[in-house]
Design a protein around this motif. Structure first.
Motif, mmCIF file in Angstrom:
data_model
loop_
_atom_site.group_PDB
_atom_site.id
_atom_site.type_symbol
_atom_site.label_atom_id
_atom_site.label_comp_id
_atom_site.label_asym_id
_atom_site.label_seq_id
_atom_site.Cartn_x
_atom_site.Cartn_y
_atom_site.Cartn_z
ATOM 1 N N TRP A 8 0.834 -1.219 0.000
ATOM 2 C CA TRP A 8 0.000 0.000 0.000
ATOM 3 C C TRP A 8 0.866 1.265 0.000
ATOM 4 C CZ3 TRP A 8 -4.842 0.792 -1.220
ATOM 5 C CH2 TRP A 8 -5.469 1.990 -0.860
ATOM 6 N N TRP A 9 1.891 1.289 0.861
ATOM 7 C CA TRP A 9 2.826 2.424 0.899
ATOM 8 C C TRP A 9 4.230 1.954 0.537
ATOM 9 C CZ3 TRP A 9 0.689 6.840 0.581
ATOM 10 C CH2 TRP A 9 -0.450 7.183 1.302
ATOM 11 N N SER A 10 4.353 1.111 -0.453
ATOM 12 C CA SER A 10 5.673 0.617 -0.839
ATOM 13 C C SER A 10 6.542 1.773 -1.323
ATOM 14 C CB SER A 10 5.551 -0.448 -1.934
ATOM 15 O OG SER A 10 4.975 0.096 -3.107
ATOM 16 N N THR A 11 7.831 1.693 -1.054
ATOM 17 C CA THR A 11 8.728 2.801 -1.360
ATOM 18 C C THR A 11 10.131 2.296 -1.660
ATOM 19 O OG1 THR A 11 9.777 4.800 -0.443
ATOM 20 C CG2 THR A 11 9.146 3.092 1.131
ATOM 21 N N ASP A 12 10.821 3.018 -2.519
ATOM 22 C CA ASP A 12 12.233 2.750 -2.780
ATOM 23 C C ASP A 12 13.136 3.482 -1.797
ATOM 24 O OD1 ASP A 12 11.596 1.209 -4.994
ATOM 25 O OD2 ASP A 12 11.825 2.877 -6.410
ATOM 26 N N LEU A 13 12.562 4.327 -0.956
ATOM 27 C CA LEU A 13 13.369 5.233 -0.149
ATOM 28 C C LEU A 13 13.884 4.619 1.150
ATOM 29 C CD1 LEU A 13 11.201 8.461 -0.546
ATOM 30 C CD2 LEU A 13 13.238 7.813 -1.847
ATOM 31 N N THR A 14 13.012 3.994 1.895
ATOM 32 C CA THR A 14 13.361 3.600 3.264
ATOM 33 C C THR A 14 12.886 2.185 3.557
ATOM 34 O OG1 THR A 14 12.961 5.910 3.877
ATOM 35 C CG2 THR A 14 13.268 4.342 5.677
ATOM 36 N N ARG A 15 13.777 1.384 4.104
ATOM 37 C CA ARG A 15 13.415 0.034 4.556
ATOM 38 C C ARG A 15 13.432 0.030 6.086
ATOM 39 N NH1 ARG A 15 15.622 -4.913 6.221
ATOM 40 N NH2 ARG A 15 17.669 -3.919 6.450
ATOM 41 N N ILE A 16 12.294 -0.336 6.654
ATOM 42 C CA ILE A 16 12.140 -0.371 8.107
ATOM 43 C C ILE A 16 11.717 -1.766 8.536
ATOM 44 C CG2 ILE A 16 10.940 0.593 10.111
ATOM 45 C CD1 ILE A 16 12.575 2.690 8.780
ATOM 46 N N VAL A 17 12.506 -2.393 9.362
ATOM 47 C CA VAL A 17 12.127 -3.633 10.040
ATOM 48 C C VAL A 17 12.597 -3.487 11.484
ATOM 49 C CG1 VAL A 17 12.277 -5.050 7.944
ATOM 50 C CG2 VAL A 17 14.287 -4.812 9.413
ATOM 51 N N PRO A 18 12.093 -4.279 12.398
ATOM 52 C CA PRO A 18 12.506 -4.127 13.797
ATOM 53 C C PRO A 18 14.028 -4.144 13.958
ATOM 54 C CG PRO A 18 10.613 -5.574 13.677
ATOM 55 C CD PRO A 18 11.041 -5.309 12.261
ATOM 56 N N GLY A 19 14.546 -3.070 14.509
ATOM 57 C CA GLY A 19 15.981 -2.967 14.768
ATOM 58 C C GLY A 19 16.827 -2.533 13.597
ATOM 59 N N GLU A 20 16.205 -2.244 12.437
ATOM 60 C CA GLU A 20 16.971 -1.853 11.255
ATOM 61 C C GLU A 20 16.287 -0.698 10.518
ATOM 62 O OE1 GLU A 20 17.812 -5.092 8.628
ATOM 63 O OE2 GLU A 20 18.209 -6.499 10.270
ATOM 64 N N ILE A 21 17.102 0.244 10.058
ATOM 65 C CA ILE A 21 16.635 1.348 9.214
ATOM 66 C C ILE A 21 17.648 1.533 8.095
ATOM 67 C CG2 ILE A 21 16.008 3.789 9.081
ATOM 68 C CD1 ILE A 21 15.587 3.744 12.129
ATOM 69 N N ASP A 22 17.210 1.375 6.866
ATOM 70 C CA ASP A 22 18.053 1.635 5.694
ATOM 71 C C ASP A 22 17.457 2.801 4.920
ATOM 72 O OD1 ASP A 22 19.519 -0.538 6.433
ATOM 73 O OD2 ASP A 22 18.966 -1.782 4.706
ATOM 74 N N LEU A 23 18.284 3.761 4.544
ATOM 75 C CA LEU A 23 17.869 4.856 3.672
ATOM 76 C C LEU A 23 18.548 4.663 2.328
ATOM 77 C CD1 LEU A 23 18.230 7.911 6.108
ATOM 78 C CD2 LEU A 23 16.238 6.458 5.717
ATOM 79 N N GLY A 24 17.748 4.416 1.313
ATOM 80 C CA GLY A 24 18.319 4.170 -0.007
ATOM 81 C C GLY A 24 19.266 2.991 -0.018
ATOM 82 N N GLY A 25 19.053 2.039 0.854
ATOM 83 C CA GLY A 25 19.895 0.854 0.918
ATOM 84 C C GLY A 25 21.066 0.969 1.874
ATOM 85 N N TYR A 26 21.313 2.154 2.424
ATOM 86 C CA TYR A 26 22.433 2.349 3.341
ATOM 87 C C TYR A 26 21.943 2.285 4.787
ATOM 88 C CZ TYR A 26 24.982 4.157 -0.727
ATOM 89 O OH TYR A 26 25.583 4.300 -1.948
ATOM 90 N N PRO A 27 22.559 1.478 5.631
ATOM 91 C CA PRO A 27 22.174 1.428 7.045
ATOM 92 C C PRO A 27 22.323 2.805 7.683
ATOM 93 C CG PRO A 27 23.585 -0.431 6.490
ATOM 94 C CD PRO A 27 23.624 0.501 5.318
ATOM 95 N N VAL A 28 21.309 3.223 8.443
ATOM 96 C CA VAL A 28 21.311 4.574 8.998
ATOM 97 C C VAL A 28 22.482 4.792 9.944
ATOM 98 C CG1 VAL A 28 19.825 4.102 10.998
ATOM 99 C CG2 VAL A 28 19.816 6.377 9.936
ATOM 100 N N GLU A 29 22.923 3.744 10.639
ATOM 101 C CA GLU A 29 24.043 3.917 11.563
ATOM 102 C C GLU A 29 25.332 4.267 10.810
ATOM 103 O OE1 GLU A 29 23.362 -0.625 11.185
ATOM 104 O OE2 GLU A 29 22.173 1.234 11.265
ATOM 105 N N GLN A 30 25.477 3.745 9.573
ATOM 106 C CA GLN A 30 26.649 4.101 8.778
ATOM 107 C C GLN A 30 26.537 5.525 8.224
ATOM 108 O OE1 GLN A 30 27.519 1.124 5.795
ATOM 109 N NE2 GLN A 30 27.185 -0.573 7.237
#
Length: 266
Positions: A8-30
């Protein structure tokens, strides 16, 4: 969760799963450790990280646009709202909502004009001829001239950075050449030149970096939001309540009918 709900709100921008956040495929912590805020802006708008030179150019344009003082309607409106008891977010929204076609839209309009000129040159027209024709067809040329500054102090450093980037092969310079041709066409036959203003200079930067014109306006809004926030916060600390657009010792001019009696027996 069903597949339909997940899309419904699929996106290429941000992947969110428990304990992980990727922006454009890059881990947010990096990104936190190795990238800047400007890099993150580029990443979300363009899909990958910029190189150092493009990041610096984008940062310069954003920095140049952060504020222009309380005489700017968006800043004045935010300051006025801040004295009316609304939250800081509402004061900022009041200011940013004034950034439309007239106040805040000239950068996008200039980018559209430069895109048109670049295309005409690619089709075989001379850049000076194309610029002169464009100037003749516009009563107001967006991105040139300033109601306050004879020469906008932000023009030269921004265009200097673009010229450096052209010399280094970072950008191709087509939009810069088109903008300089418009500037020359506007000066032709005048005793005073009509140099590029902040909207024109940032239009050159954003266009050379490959941003779409509408995103150029969005980037201006993003940058100016910093000044709007700062002014709203400063005004909140003044303690003034319900600060109107003119000092209380002044009254707005009245041009309506003279004072008159309401007819009786209506």
């Amino acid at each position: 969760m069903s597949a339909e709900a997940g899309q419904w709100w699929s996106t290429d921008l941000t992947r969110i799963v428990p304990g992980e956040i990727d922006l454009g495929g890059y881990p947010v912590e990096q990104l936190i450790e190795h990238a800047s805020f400007v890099d993150a802006v580029w990443l979300l708008l363009r899909g990958d990280l910029p190189d150092r030179r493009r990041s610096k150019l984008l940062e310069a344009a954003l920095t140049a646009s952060v504020d222009h003082g309380p005489q700017a309607p968006s800043i004045a409106a935010a300051r006025m709202a801040a004295t009316c008891g609304v939250g800081l977010n509402s004061a900022v929204a009041t200011g940013t909502n004034l950034l439309g076609d007239v106040h805040g839209g000239a950068g996008q309009q200039c980018m559209q004009l430069l895109d048109e000129l670049v295309q005409r040159v690619r089709d075989g027209a001379g850049v000076q001829d194309a610029a002169a024709d464009a100037v003749s067809r516009h009563r107001y040329v967006p991105g040139f001239g300033h109601r306050f500054h004879p020469r906008d102090p932000r023009r030269d450093p921004l265009l200097g950075l673009v010229e450096d980037a052209v010399a280094e092969g970072v950008v191709d310079g087509e939009h810069l050449r088109a903008a300089l041709a418009v500037e020359a066409a506007l000066a032709d036959g005048r005793t005073r030149p009509v140099p590029m203003n902040i909207d024109g200079a940032t239009a050159v930067v954003y266009a050379e970096l490959g941003f779409a014109p509408e995103l150029g306006r969005g980037l201006f809004v993003l940058a100016r939001s910093v000044g709007i926030l700062a002014h709203a916060w400063e005004e909140r600390g003044s303690g003034t309540r319900i600060k109107g657009p003119i000092p209380r010792t002044l009254l707005a001019g009245y041009t309506g009918p003279a004072t008159r009696e309401v007819p009786r027996g209506r």
